[in-house]
Design a protein around this motif. Structure first.
Motif, short mmCIF file in Angstrom:
data_model
loop_
_atom_site.label_atom_id
_atom_site.label_comp_id
_atom_site.label_asym_id
_atom_site.label_seq_id
_atom_site.Cartn_x
_atom_site.Cartn_y
_atom_site.Cartn_z
N THR A 121 0.80 -1.24 0.00
CA THR A 121 0.00 0.00 0.00
C THR A 121 0.82 1.28 0.00
OG1 THR A 121 -0.03 -0.03 2.41
CG2 THR A 121 -1.87 -1.13 1.26
N HIS A 122 2.08 1.23 0.46
CA HIS A 122 2.88 2.45 0.62
C HIS A 122 4.30 2.24 0.09
CE1 HIS A 122 -0.30 3.17 3.55
NE2 HIS A 122 0.11 4.42 3.72
N PRO A 123 4.96 3.31 -0.35
CA PRO A 123 6.39 3.19 -0.67
C PRO A 123 7.15 2.84 0.60
CG PRO A 123 5.69 5.49 -0.78
CD PRO A 123 4.46 4.67 -0.63
N THR A 488 18.86 -1.63 -4.12
CA THR A 488 17.97 -2.40 -4.99
C THR A 488 16.58 -1.77 -4.88
OG1 THR A 488 17.62 -3.97 -3.18
CG2 THR A 488 19.22 -4.60 -4.88
N VAL A 489 15.90 -1.63 -6.02
CA VAL A 489 14.59 -0.99 -6.06
C VAL A 489 13.64 -1.87 -6.86
CG1 VAL A 489 13.32 1.11 -6.67
CG2 VAL A 489 15.79 1.24 -6.18
N HIS A 490 12.41 -2.04 -6.36
CA HIS A 490 11.43 -2.83 -7.09
C HIS A 490 10.12 -2.07 -7.22
CE1 HIS A 490 13.83 -6.53 -7.03
NE2 HIS A 490 14.23 -6.11 -5.83
N ALA A 506 17.28 -0.58 0.28
CA ALA A 506 16.32 -1.06 -0.72
C ALA A 506 15.04 -0.25 -0.65
CB ALA A 506 16.01 -2.54 -0.49
N LEU A 507 14.40 -0.12 -1.81
CA LEU A 507 13.13 0.61 -1.92
C LEU A 507 12.09 -0.26 -2.59
CD1 LEU A 507 14.61 3.97 -3.26
CD2 LEU A 507 13.38 3.75 -1.09
N ILE A 508 10.85 -0.12 -2.16
CA ILE A 508 9.73 -0.73 -2.87
C ILE A 508 8.81 0.40 -3.33
CG2 ILE A 508 7.75 -2.29 -2.76
CD1 ILE A 508 9.10 -3.79 -0.50
N PHE A 509 8.54 0.46 -4.64
CA PHE A 509 7.64 1.46 -5.22
C PHE A 509 6.34 0.74 -5.58
CE2 PHE A 509 10.95 4.20 -4.87
CZ PHE A 509 11.61 4.72 -5.97
N PRO A 510 5.29 0.85 -4.77
CA PRO A 510 4.03 0.16 -5.08
C PRO A 510 3.29 0.86 -6.21
CG PRO A 510 3.77 1.47 -3.11
CD PRO A 510 5.21 1.62 -3.52
#
Ligand code: SF4
Length: 753
Positions: A121-123, A488-490, A506-510
């Protein structure tokens, strides 16, 4: 297999039974309802499923099988429904979820469990030394990414991976950002699947795509299905095969396994037949080829066909092809008996298949990973083309090549520029249109991207969708490579293992999903290209899973502006109105002229495909016969050839469930399908727990805790599921020229517990 990457515990509760005799039918209907209701609820689920693959709806996020011009109200298959339910699930992975679960804790969970947790739901960010993901604002997230990218010594230290669900608009903007940033490091999931098809076809017919249309299946009187399991991986293809059968067509299956979808099919929308369980038999001949024996088999079939070569379309051969003499000479240099031996098939069946092919008026050859994920993957593909050219089965109705793509827009991504070896004409078009200076040095494909990260030559990994860790070979090595990165970014919709095996930070971009409403400067739609080169629109209808999600084009625009504040490109314009992105594509990519008008027609438009109409776009303007040697594939005592596969409850690395209904495997995935003769010769027994060990170039790789399951598979060949068995596939074991990992051919031994 390191246990800080993927759990490898022995599975409890595995059950096995007889493979099913027919695909589809009531079980498919029940499974569809189960997944839809479980994930979306009755009302939400019904609404979503009535929109998938409809002209005013969204494109199925599953495979790339085309939609018929005349849609039925229910235009999806069981696995399409699973893909929709999986994305449109009501379950959520929020910041509180990540607060409760440390990364180490999540690493101990199975891929099935991770996927079931829901939509992110969130970055999110995990900072260097952190143990948990924590929420971050989009601004700060893009700033962190930009600082890291701009802090690199060279843009070539960054890797930009693409998964095949990315829309044309997002993919085009993404490659433009990557090239303006300064690199061609654009590996994509196609590198691991149909790259051998692209390389093989481009060379011999002039285009790296199939030549048939869906309508051709109704005009073909012979269809060969080679190294493909449509019942699970392209289920609506069974509708086309059933229709062809009813038109009198003959179908031949070339596959180590007698896959249920090629044995029989009960169309779930035929109520009476479904109630009665009345199946249409599909394949007339099953050639259960030895793993790696495809080229020998195709040559054997052609040698038998040419025992009486009166069927050869000599006009076509002389007018439209070259290399025929060398091809015949090469074929004559092989002994039929040797080829038959290497194929592992019975001469009688080979002769039956040859007779069908020789008498064909219009023949289609379909294929998938079973022939592309081999060291000789390119040669396999070109042998299929030889087979088609002999009878002139190319470039006319009912005939041609049909590599079936496994990801809904993997072909489209490549068409709009996702490639590490771009052509000069395309780069010049980008330079001229956007005023950038695109790099000319070729970049890394998937295998070489992994090696670059492992060796420290690449320090940033960016994944536009996908589950890079689980999709790639040599899992432990790839894990070390990702952990070697600074960042690392997804860009993702759901939680997966690649989020957990991460760089120093690391980053997660939803992002928004295919099923969801996309409002920018008003409602937007995206476009995709199916396996047959038809580009069409896809518009989401569901309320987004979270107000914090961004669309893929918006994510690209914001990271571009953050990384290159003075960029001359109108990123915001293209992210605000996808028509602008399409106008740019029309200006830079051949075949997209008047894109915005053409794609608004109900069935979209067909991209140029010269070979489909016998205009072969090779340098000589002719199709090429080829003359390849046949690999020997010697095995030492005790060695077996492993091929990895999908189960029926899986789509690529997304695990929907633990059953493989068609193959009679239930509630388990760490299984090894083995011929009873091999079980006996190896001193093993059914249900025994074993480790699998691969042997490559003096190296050993081990995958523990697999259960022995007797199965109808050629001797000295075994089948396992990925991603569980990917740890056994050496990163250096890939196809000549296409660099596709040899996921369908790995030498292993079995080590009893
Ligand atoms: S055949 Fe492929 S594209 Fe069609 S509904 Fe099934 S999974 Fe989706």
């Amino acid at each position: 297999m390191k246990d800080d990457v993927m759990p490898t515990d022995k599975e409890a509760g595995l059950k096995t039974g007889e493979p099913k005799a027919a695909a589809g039918g009531t079980p498919a209907v029940l499974s569809t309802f189960k997944h839809a209701i479980d994930q979306m609820g009755v009302v939400r689920g019904t609404k979503a499923l009535l929109k998938v693959n409809q002209q005013d709806g969204f494109d199925c996020p599953g495979c790339a099988w085309p939609d018929p011009k005349h849609r039925s109200m229910v235009e999806f298959c069981e696995n399409g429904a699973k893909a929709v339910a999986d994305e449109a699930t009501t379950r959520r992975v929020s910041p509180s979820f990540f607060a409760q679960h440390s990364i180490e804790d999540l690493l101990g969970q199975t891929d099935h469990w991770l996927n079931k947790q829901g939509r992110i739901t969130h970055p999110m960010i995990v900072r260097e030394g952190g143990t948990h993901y924590e929420p971050i604002s989009w601004d700060d997230a893009f700033a962190h990414l930009a600082d890291t990218l701009n802090g690199l010594d060279s843009p070539n230290e960054a890797i930009f991976y693409t998964s095949g669900r990315t829309s044309n608009e997002a993919a085009f903007m993404y490659q433009l950002f990557v090239r303006e940033y300064g690199t061609n490091n654009l590996p994509d999931c196609s590198n691991m699947c149909h790259e051998s098809s692209g390389v093989g076809l481009s060379e011999v017919i002039g285009i790296g795509k199939g030549t048939v249309l869906l309508e051709d299946f109704d005009k073909a009187d012979v269809i060969f299905v080679i190294g493909q399991n449509p019942g699970t991986n392209h289920p609506r293809m069974l509708t086309a095969l059933q229709s062809a059968k009813r038109n009198g067509a003959k179908i031949v299956s070339i596959n180590p396994l007698r896959e249920t979808g090629l044995v029989g099919f009960v169309h779930p929308q035929e109520v009476v037949n479904t109630a009665l369980g009345k199946a249409t038999p599909i394949a007339d001949v099953f050639l259960q080829v030895r793993v790696g024996g495809d080229q020998a088999l195709l040559k054997a079939i052609m040698k038998v066909m040419l025992e009486d070569d009166s069927f050869v379309d000599t006009d076509f051969v002389s007018d439209f092809t070259e290399g025929y003499e060398a091809f015949r000479e090469n074929l004559d240099s092989f002994e039929l008996a040797d080829l038959i031996e290497q194929s592992g098939c019975a001469e009688e069946d080979i002769r039956a298949a040859a007779k069908i092919a020789r008498e064909a008026k219009a023949m289609i050859a379909c294929w998938a990973m079973g022939i592309t994920q081999h060291k000789n993957g390119v040669a396999n593909v070109q042998e299929v083309v030889n087979f088609l050219l002999l009878g002139g089965h190319m470039g006319r109705e009912g005939a041609g090549a049909c590599p079936v793509r496994g990801h809904s827009n993997v072909q489209g991504d490549r068409t709009v520029g996702i490639v590490e070896r771009p052509k000069e004409a395309f780069l010049k078009a980008l330079d001229d249109h956007f005023g950038i200076n695109a790099p000319r040095e070729h970049g890394y494909d998937t295998v070489h991207a992994i090696k670059a990260m492992h060796d420290g030559d690449a320090k940033v990994f960016f994944g536009m969708g996908g589950n890079f860790l689980s999709a790639t070979p040599d899992t432990d090595y790839t894990a070390e490579a990702l952990r070697n990165c600074d960042l690392t970014v997804h860009v993702s919709t759901k939680l997966n293992r690649a989020h957990l095996v991460h760089g120093k930070s690391a980053l997660i971009f939803p992002c928004l999903g295919r099923t969801e409403i996309d409002i920018q400067n008003g409602p937007q739609f995206v476009t995709v290209e199916n396996s047959m080169g038809i580009v069409h629109a896809s518009k989401g209808h569901k309320k987004p899973a979270s107000e914090h999600l961004l669309s893929e084009p918006r994510i690209v625009a914001r990271m571009a502006r953050a990384t290159m504040p003075d960029s001359p490109v109108d990123w915001e314009g293209m992210a605000g109105s996808y028509d602008k992105a399409r106008d740019a594509i029309a200006a830079c990519v051949a075949g997209f002229e008047d894109y915005n008008d053409k794609v608004r027609s109900p069935n979209g438009f067909e991209l140029p495909n010269g070979p489909r109409y016998r205009r072969f776009t090779t340098p000589s303007g002719k199709a090429h016969f080829t003359a390849h040697d046949v690999p020997e594939n010697p095995l030492k005592d005790g060695e077996l050839i492993m091929m990895t596969m999908r189960s029926h409850d899986q789509y690529n690395t997304t695990i929907y469930g633990l059953d493989d209904r068609y193959r009679g495997v239930y509630n388990g995935r760490r299984v090894v399908l083995m011929n009873p003769t091999d079980i006996k010769e190896q001193g093993l027994k059914e249900g025994q727990n074993v480790d699998l060990v691969s042997h490559y170039d003096g190296q050993e790789r081990r995958a523990p805790n697999f259960t022995v399951v007797p199965y109808d598979i050629p001797t000295r060949c075994i089948g396992t599921y990925f991603p569980e068995a990917n740890v056994l596939i050496p990163v250096d074991s890939y196809a000549d020229r296409s660099n596709t990992p040899t996921s369908k051919f790995v030498i292993v031994t079995v080590a009893p517990e």
